[in-house]
Design a protein around this motif. Structure first.
Motif, mmCIF file in Angstrom:
data_model
loop_
_atom_site.group_PDB
_atom_site.id
_atom_site.type_symbol
_atom_site.label_atom_id
_atom_site.label_comp_id
_atom_site.label_asym_id
_atom_site.label_seq_id
_atom_site.Cartn_x
_atom_site.Cartn_y
_atom_site.Cartn_z
ATOM 1 N N LYS A 48 0.813 -1.223 0.000
ATOM 2 C CA LYS A 48 0.000 0.000 0.000
ATOM 3 C C LYS A 48 0.844 1.268 0.000
ATOM 4 O O LYS A 48 0.351 2.331 -0.382
ATOM 5 C CB LYS A 48 -0.930 0.010 1.220
ATOM 6 C CG LYS A 48 -2.006 -1.061 1.197
ATOM 7 C CD LYS A 48 -2.838 -1.014 2.465
ATOM 8 C CE LYS A 48 -3.895 -2.098 2.494
ATOM 9 N NZ LYS A 48 -4.669 -2.073 3.764
ATOM 10 N N ARG A 49 2.085 1.157 0.464
ATOM 11 C CA ARG A 49 2.922 2.356 0.565
ATOM 12 C C ARG A 49 3.231 2.913 -0.822
ATOM 13 O O ARG A 49 3.527 2.164 -1.760
ATOM 14 C CB ARG A 49 4.232 2.044 1.289
ATOM 15 C CG ARG A 49 4.099 1.733 2.756
ATOM 16 C CD ARG A 49 3.416 2.845 3.540
ATOM 17 N NE ARG A 49 4.025 4.130 3.372
ATOM 18 C CZ ARG A 49 5.020 4.595 4.123
ATOM 19 N NH1 ARG A 49 5.504 3.854 5.106
ATOM 20 N NH2 ARG A 49 5.517 5.794 3.920
ATOM 21 N N SER A 50 3.155 4.233 -0.945
ATOM 22 C CA SER A 50 3.394 4.888 -2.235
ATOM 23 C C SER A 50 4.080 6.231 -2.013
ATOM 24 O O SER A 50 3.413 7.255 -1.827
ATOM 25 C CB SER A 50 2.064 5.077 -2.981
ATOM 26 O OG SER A 50 2.276 5.757 -4.213
ATOM 27 N N LYS A 75 -7.871 9.439 -2.583
ATOM 28 C CA LYS A 75 -7.844 8.257 -3.452
ATOM 29 C C LYS A 75 -6.727 7.291 -3.090
ATOM 30 O O LYS A 75 -6.634 6.212 -3.664
ATOM 31 C CB LYS A 75 -7.674 8.704 -4.915
ATOM 32 C CG LYS A 75 -8.841 9.517 -5.460
ATOM 33 C CD LYS A 75 -8.664 9.878 -6.919
ATOM 34 C CE LYS A 75 -7.511 10.839 -7.134
ATOM 35 N NZ LYS A 75 -7.384 11.266 -8.538
ATOM 36 N N SER A 76 -5.888 7.660 -2.149
ATOM 37 C CA SER A 76 -4.714 6.846 -1.829
ATOM 38 C C SER A 76 -5.039 5.768 -0.792
ATOM 39 O O SER A 76 -5.885 5.952 0.081
ATOM 40 C CB SER A 76 -3.586 7.742 -1.302
ATOM 41 O OG SER A 76 -2.474 6.963 -0.914
ATOM 42 N N SER A 77 -4.330 4.649 -0.908
ATOM 43 C CA SER A 77 -4.434 3.578 0.093
ATOM 44 C C SER A 77 -3.220 3.587 1.015
ATOM 45 O O SER A 77 -3.148 2.763 1.935
ATOM 46 C CB SER A 77 -4.548 2.212 -0.601
ATOM 47 O OG SER A 77 -3.403 1.961 -1.405
ATOM 48 N N ASP A 78 -2.274 4.510 0.769
ATOM 49 C CA ASP A 78 -1.093 4.635 1.628
ATOM 50 C C ASP A 78 -1.532 5.139 3.006
ATOM 51 O O ASP A 78 -2.188 6.177 3.103
ATOM 52 C CB ASP A 78 -0.102 5.618 0.995
ATOM 53 C CG ASP A 78 1.231 5.649 1.723
ATOM 54 O OD1 ASP A 78 1.247 5.538 2.964
ATOM 55 O OD2 ASP A 78 2.271 5.776 1.052
ATOM 56 N N PRO A 79 -1.188 4.428 4.083
ATOM 57 C CA PRO A 79 -1.602 4.853 5.422
ATOM 58 C C PRO A 79 -1.127 6.257 5.789
ATOM 59 O O PRO A 79 -1.850 7.000 6.473
ATOM 60 C CB PRO A 79 -0.962 3.808 6.338
ATOM 61 C CG PRO A 79 -0.787 2.613 5.479
ATOM 62 C CD PRO A 79 -0.475 3.146 4.117
ATOM 63 N N VAL A 80 0.063 6.635 5.348
ATOM 64 C CA VAL A 80 0.581 7.964 5.652
ATOM 65 C C VAL A 80 -0.235 9.032 4.930
ATOM 66 O O VAL A 80 -0.586 10.067 5.507
ATOM 67 C CB VAL A 80 2.076 8.075 5.270
ATOM 68 C CG1 VAL A 80 2.595 9.481 5.537
ATOM 69 C CG2 VAL A 80 2.900 7.048 6.038
ATOM 70 N N VAL A 81 -0.567 8.781 3.675
ATOM 71 C CA VAL A 81 -1.374 9.727 2.898
ATOM 72 C C VAL A 81 -2.801 9.779 3.449
ATOM 73 O O VAL A 81 -3.423 10.844 3.475
ATOM 74 C CB VAL A 81 -1.373 9.335 1.402
ATOM 75 C CG1 VAL A 81 -2.191 10.339 0.597
ATOM 76 C CG2 VAL A 81 0.057 9.285 0.869
ATOM 77 N N ARG A 82 -3.306 8.636 3.911
ATOM 78 C CA ARG A 82 -4.634 8.622 4.528
ATOM 79 C C ARG A 82 -4.666 9.502 5.769
ATOM 80 O O ARG A 82 -5.647 10.201 6.030
ATOM 81 C CB ARG A 82 -5.024 7.184 4.911
ATOM 82 C CG ARG A 82 -5.487 6.312 3.778
ATOM 83 C CD ARG A 82 -6.362 5.167 4.297
ATOM 84 N NE ARG A 82 -5.723 4.435 5.365
ATOM 85 C CZ ARG A 82 -5.148 3.244 5.234
ATOM 86 N NH1 ARG A 82 -5.099 2.680 4.046
ATOM 87 N NH2 ARG A 82 -4.618 2.622 6.266
ATOM 88 N N MET A 83 -3.594 9.464 6.544
ATOM 89 C CA MET A 83 -3.505 10.309 7.730
ATOM 90 C C MET A 83 -3.552 11.784 7.332
ATOM 91 O O MET A 83 -4.246 12.597 7.958
ATOM 92 C CB MET A 83 -2.202 10.016 8.483
ATOM 93 C CG MET A 83 -1.987 10.921 9.701
ATOM 94 S SD MET A 83 -0.270 10.935 10.267
ATOM 95 C CE MET A 83 0.542 11.795 8.898
ATOM 96 N N ASP A 191 7.720 7.805 10.100
ATOM 97 C CA ASP A 191 7.157 8.301 8.838
ATOM 98 C C ASP A 191 5.895 9.115 9.077
ATOM 99 O O ASP A 191 5.690 10.163 8.446
ATOM 100 C CB ASP A 191 6.841 7.126 7.909
ATOM 101 C CG ASP A 191 8.091 6.442 7.380
ATOM 102 O OD1 ASP A 191 9.185 7.050 7.470
ATOM 103 O OD2 ASP A 191 7.984 5.306 6.879
ATOM 104 N N LEU A 192 5.053 8.654 9.979
ATOM 105 C CA LEU A 192 3.808 9.374 10.274
ATOM 106 C C LEU A 192 4.092 10.722 10.931
ATOM 107 O O LEU A 192 3.477 11.737 10.580
ATOM 108 C CB LEU A 192 2.918 8.527 11.184
ATOM 109 C CG LEU A 192 2.291 7.277 10.558
ATOM 110 C CD1 LEU A 192 1.665 6.396 11.625
ATOM 111 C CD2 LEU A 192 1.246 7.652 9.513
ATOM 112 N N GLU A 193 5.031 10.738 11.883
ATOM 113 C CA GLU A 193 5.373 11.993 12.552
ATOM 114 C C GLU A 193 5.999 12.983 11.580
ATOM 115 O O GLU A 193 5.682 14.183 11.610
ATOM 116 C CB GLU A 193 6.331 11.717 13.710
ATOM 117 C CG GLU A 193 5.681 11.014 14.894
ATOM 118 C CD GLU A 193 6.664 10.703 16.002
ATOM 119 O OE1 GLU A 193 7.893 10.854 15.761
ATOM 120 O OE2 GLU A 193 6.223 10.302 17.101
ATOM 121 N N ALA A 194 6.879 12.495 10.705
ATOM 122 C CA ALA A 194 7.521 13.377 9.718
ATOM 123 C C ALA A 194 6.490 13.955 8.759
ATOM 124 O O ALA A 194 6.511 15.158 8.444
ATOM 125 C CB ALA A 194 8.589 12.599 8.950
#
Length: 217
Positions: A48-50, A75-83, A191-194
């Protein structure tokens, strides 16, 4: 051809290990199930990461195009982008709070069963130690009987050693993947914090975190 022989050896050791081998077997089965579930979860997560989608969202925010950033991140499935999408959609209340909530949900899913694995690492050697105690007790009982049976004495010692080895084996076999999953969790947290910090900085530059902020150029 060797499988039946191996199976017979395992069954023989299981029987010689005494009654404590049953709870050890249950712990082993649970550890295997957790390991398989976590492996497949992280494989799905990696797919899922992109990084490309993340950079595109950054570019839209840097250009001041909030509407496009929200559209692309949705539209993204990347967890970071979802956040990021969750934070942008709740920017009028508290963007930072929304980002923290979304990040917490992702970390909770990523850290699932890690506490169970930690319990297995602690519990398995204790079960092995319990098997050691019961095995040695059986040996002393045989020594104290009127008929001294060498087989019973050695059988008790063998039971103690087998149970101890099984408990330690489970603990070691669980500790290695647990530490690996912890390292993956720590990397995701970074990654999420950054990403959250980058979004907050870009939002502050363009005033997206204020009520009435524009969503189009």
């Amino acid at each position: 051809m060797h499988h039946p022989v191996l199976a017979n050896v395992i069954v023989d050791l299981f029987i010689k290990g005494g009654p404590i081998m049953w709870p050890i077997a249950v712990v082993t089965l649970f550890a295997i199930c957790v390991f398989i579930e976590r492996v497949f979860w992280w494989l799905r997560f990696a797919s899922k990461r992109s990084p490309k989608q993340l950079e595109e969202v950054y570019e839209k925010l840097e250009a001041g195009d909030l509407a496009k950033a929200i559209e692309q991140s949705a539209k993204s499935s990347d967890p970071v982008v979802r956040m990021i999408n969750h934070g942008l959609n709740h920017r009028h209340t508290s963007m930072q709070g929304a980002l923290e909530v979304a990040a917490g949900q992702e970390l909770r899913d990523a850290g699932r069963f890690l506490s169970a694995m930690d319990t297995i690492v602690t519990l398995a050697p204790l079960l092995g130690l319990l098997g050691t105690v019961t095995g040695i007790m059986g040996s002393f009982t045989s020594i104290g009987s009127s008929e001294l049976a060498v087989e019973k004495v050695t059988g008790g010692i063998g039971e103690a050693l087998i149970a101890t080895a099984a408990g330690l084996g489970i603990a070691i076999g669980t500790l290695v993947p647990m530490n690996y999953f912890h390292s993956r969790l720590a990397a995701l947290k970074f990654d999420l914090e950054a990403a959250a910090n980058n979004v907050l900085i870009l939002a502050a530059q363009h005033g997206f975190d204020k009520v009435g902020a524009k969503t189009t150029n």
